[in-house]
Design a protein around this motif. Structure first.
Motif, PDB file in Angstrom:
ATOM      1  N   ALA A  99      22.969   3.641 -90.359  1.00 18.20           N
ATOM      2  CA  ALA A  99      22.005   3.388 -91.445  1.00 18.20           C
ATOM      3  C   ALA A  99      21.775   1.893 -91.640  1.00 18.20           C
ATOM      4  O   ALA A  99      20.638   1.458 -91.852  1.00 18.20           O
ATOM      5  N   GLU A 100      22.827   1.105 -91.543  1.00 19.78           N
ATOM      6  CA  GLU A 100      22.714  -0.339 -91.775  1.00 19.78           C
ATOM      7  C   GLU A 100      21.985  -1.045 -90.644  1.00 19.78           C
ATOM      8  O   GLU A 100      21.197  -1.953 -90.868  1.00 19.78           O
ATOM      9  N   TYR A 101      22.228  -0.658 -89.410  1.00 18.94           N
ATOM     10  CA  TYR A 101      21.683  -1.361 -88.254  1.00 18.94           C
ATOM     11  C   TYR A 101      20.463  -0.691 -87.633  1.00 18.94           C
ATOM     12  O   TYR A 101      19.901  -1.207 -86.667  1.00 18.94           O
ATOM     13  N   LEU A 102      20.054   0.435 -88.156  1.00 20.34           N
ATOM     14  CA  LEU A 102      18.992   1.223 -87.536  1.00 20.34           C
ATOM     15  C   LEU A 102      17.742   0.407 -87.238  1.00 20.34           C
ATOM     16  O   LEU A 102      17.250   0.387 -86.109  1.00 20.34           O
ATOM     17  N   LYS A 103      17.234  -0.297 -88.223  1.00 23.71           N
ATOM     18  CA  LYS A 103      15.977  -1.038 -88.026  1.00 23.71           C
ATOM     19  C   LYS A 103      16.172  -2.280 -87.170  1.00 23.71           C
ATOM     20  O   LYS A 103      15.248  -2.720 -86.502  1.00 23.71           O
ATOM     21  N   ASP A 104      17.382  -2.842 -87.176  1.00 22.06           N
ATOM     22  CA  ASP A 104      17.643  -4.043 -86.376  1.00 22.06           C
ATOM     23  C   ASP A 104      17.820  -3.713 -84.901  1.00 22.06           C
ATOM     24  O   ASP A 104      17.374  -4.448 -84.034  1.00 22.06           O
ATOM     25  N   VAL A 105      18.506  -2.631 -84.604  1.00 22.09           N
ATOM     26  CA  VAL A 105      18.924  -2.347 -83.235  1.00 22.09           C
ATOM     27  C   VAL A 105      18.065  -1.291 -82.553  1.00 22.09           C
ATOM     28  O   VAL A 105      17.742  -1.405 -81.383  1.00 22.09           O
ATOM     29  N   LEU A 106      17.706  -0.274 -83.274  1.00 25.11           N
ATOM     30  CA  LEU A 106      16.992   0.840 -82.662  1.00 25.11           C
ATOM     31  C   LEU A 106      15.526   0.910 -83.103  1.00 25.11           C
ATOM     32  O   LEU A 106      15.003   1.979 -83.338  1.00 25.11           O
ATOM     33  N   ALA A 107      14.908  -0.248 -83.200  1.00 26.29           N
ATOM     34  CA  ALA A 107      13.501  -0.270 -83.568  1.00 26.29           C
ATOM     35  C   ALA A 107      12.677   0.275 -82.401  1.00 26.29           C
ATOM     36  O   ALA A 107      12.740  -0.223 -81.292  1.00 26.29           O
ATOM     37  N   CYS A 108      11.945   1.301 -82.669  1.00 27.56           N
ATOM     38  CA  CYS A 108      11.132   1.955 -81.645  1.00 27.56           C
ATOM     39  C   CYS A 108       9.751   1.312 -81.607  1.00 27.56           C
ATOM     40  O   CYS A 108       9.134   1.087 -82.654  1.00 27.56           O
ATOM     41  N   PRO A 109       9.260   0.986 -80.407  1.00 31.38           N
ATOM     42  CA  PRO A 109       7.899   0.434 -80.316  1.00 31.38           C
ATOM     43  C   PRO A 109       6.876   1.389 -80.935  1.00 31.38           C
ATOM     44  O   PRO A 109       7.030   2.612 -80.863  1.00 31.38           O
ATOM     45  N   THR A 110       5.845   0.811 -81.520  1.00 28.30           N
ATOM     46  CA  THR A 110       4.823   1.629 -82.170  1.00 28.30           C
ATOM     47  C   THR A 110       3.455   1.507 -81.515  1.00 28.30           C
ATOM     48  O   THR A 110       2.564   2.300 -81.802  1.00 28.30           O
ATOM     49  N   THR A 111       3.293   0.512 -80.639  1.00 27.20           N
ATOM     50  CA  THR A 111       1.999   0.343 -79.971  1.00 27.20           C
ATOM     51  C   THR A 111       2.191   0.425 -78.464  1.00 27.20           C
ATOM     52  O   THR A 111       3.308   0.233 -77.943  1.00 27.20           O
ATOM     53  N   GLU A 117       5.688  -4.071 -73.008  1.00 22.46           N
ATOM     54  CA  GLU A 117       6.558  -5.244 -73.058  1.00 22.46           C
ATOM     55  C   GLU A 117       8.026  -4.843 -72.862  1.00 22.46           C
ATOM     56  O   GLU A 117       8.763  -5.495 -72.125  1.00 22.46           O
ATOM     57  N   LEU A 118       8.430  -3.751 -73.488  1.00 23.03           N
ATOM     58  CA  LEU A 118       9.796  -3.264 -73.333  1.00 23.03           C
ATOM     59  C   LEU A 118      10.067  -2.853 -71.883  1.00 23.03           C
ATOM     60  O   LEU A 118      11.109  -3.180 -71.318  1.00 23.03           O
ATOM     61  N   ALA A 119       9.114  -2.154 -71.263  1.00 25.41           N
ATOM     62  CA  ALA A 119       9.275  -1.754 -69.857  1.00 25.41           C
ATOM     63  C   ALA A 119       9.357  -2.979 -68.953  1.00 25.41           C
ATOM     64  O   ALA A 119      10.158  -3.017 -68.019  1.00 25.41           O
ATOM     65  N   SER A 120       8.570  -3.998 -69.256  1.00 26.93           N
ATOM     66  CA  SER A 120       8.598  -5.233 -68.471  1.00 26.93           C
ATOM     67  C   SER A 120       9.949  -5.942 -68.616  1.00 26.93           C
ATOM     68  O   SER A 120      10.517  -6.418 -67.625  1.00 26.93           O
ATOM     69  N   LEU A 142      21.510   1.341 -73.847  1.00 28.62           N
ATOM     70  CA  LEU A 142      21.420   0.021 -73.246  1.00 28.62           C
ATOM     71  C   LEU A 142      19.964  -0.408 -73.324  1.00 28.62           C
ATOM     72  O   LEU A 142      19.147   0.005 -72.508  1.00 28.62           O
ATOM     73  N   PRO A 143      19.587  -1.218 -74.317  1.00 35.73           N
ATOM     74  CA  PRO A 143      18.202  -1.648 -74.435  1.00 35.73           C
ATOM     75  C   PRO A 143      17.858  -2.682 -73.367  1.00 35.73           C
ATOM     76  O   PRO A 143      18.744  -3.311 -72.796  1.00 35.73           O
ATOM     77  N   ALA A 144      16.595  -2.865 -73.129  1.00 33.39           N
ATOM     78  CA  ALA A 144      16.152  -3.778 -72.094  1.00 33.39           C
ATOM     79  C   ALA A 144      16.609  -5.206 -72.337  1.00 33.39           C
ATOM     80  O   ALA A 144      16.847  -5.944 -71.397  1.00 33.39           O
ATOM     81  N   ASN A 145      16.729  -5.610 -73.566  1.00 31.02           N
ATOM     82  CA  ASN A 145      17.055  -6.998 -73.844  1.00 31.02           C
ATOM     83  C   ASN A 145      18.560  -7.231 -74.027  1.00 31.02           C
ATOM     84  O   ASN A 145      18.969  -8.287 -74.455  1.00 31.02           O
ATOM     85  N   SER A 146      19.405  -6.258 -73.677  1.00 32.38           N
ATOM     86  CA  SER A 146      20.854  -6.455 -73.792  1.00 32.38           C
ATOM     87  C   SER A 146      21.343  -7.306 -72.627  1.00 32.38           C
ATOM     88  O   SER A 146      20.688  -7.438 -71.617  1.00 32.38           O
ATOM     89  N   GLN A 147      22.550  -7.836 -72.797  1.00 37.15           N
ATOM     90  CA  GLN A 147      23.078  -8.715 -71.760  1.00 37.15           C
ATOM     91  C   GLN A 147      24.089  -8.029 -70.901  1.00 37.15           C
ATOM     92  O   GLN A 147      24.804  -7.210 -71.186  1.00 37.15           O
TER      93      GLN A 147
END
Length: 147
Positions: A99-111, A117-120, A142-147
């Motif tokens: 609940a605390e990190y949902l919007k920070d970490v698991l933000a789903c693209p809307t457009t 951009e995420l696929a790239s 594992l999101p695209a922008n993780s290290q």
């Protein structure tokens, strides 16, 4: 309290920061941030009959469980907390973190542009084309922008 939270974690924190991070799978700064952000969500009020567990202990138990997959009985011995209490603490703490990190970490693209951009990002970072994320063997995203 003479369990891992009061004794072992404090000792590792002072003497062996690498082992401290290995034990909880987060460094002290991240533990403090997690506690600051979710502490109020997992804090319980003491009652006349019972002094409840601190948010720090609740978080430490959950992180250890997530890091190791230890069963509740094993955690019970280490943290000196009843296994049936741990079976309540872990889901509550996980829900609070989500609940605390949902919007920070698991933000789903809307457009459509955000999806591209995420696929790239994923393609450039991991050389895995036409993907927007992955799950590791433990079910962690594992999101695209993780290290």
């Amino acid at each position: 309290m003479y369990g891992q939270y009061k004794k072992l974690i404090e000792e590792l924190k002072l003497e062996d920061s690498h082992s401290f991070r290995d034990f909880r799978r987060v460094d002290d700064n991240m533990f403090v941030e997690l506690l600051e952000r979710v502490g109020s969500r997992i804090e319980k009020q003491d009652t006349f009959w019972k002094k409840l567990l601190s948010p720090g202990l609740r978080l430490a138990i959950t992180l250890r469980y997530l890091a190791t997959g230890d069963n509740y009985k094993t955690l019970s011995f280490g943290f000196r907390v009843a296994h049936n209490t741990i079976s309540i603490i872990n889901p509550e703490t996980c829900e609070a973190i989500i609940a605390e990190y949902l919007k920070d970490v698991l933000a789903c693209p809307t457009t459509q542009e955000q999806w591209k951009e995420l696929a790239s990002l994923f393609s450039n970072k991991w050389n895995f084309h036409y993907a927007v994320g992955a799950l590791d063997g433990n079910g962690h995203q594992l999101p695209a922008n993780s290290q």
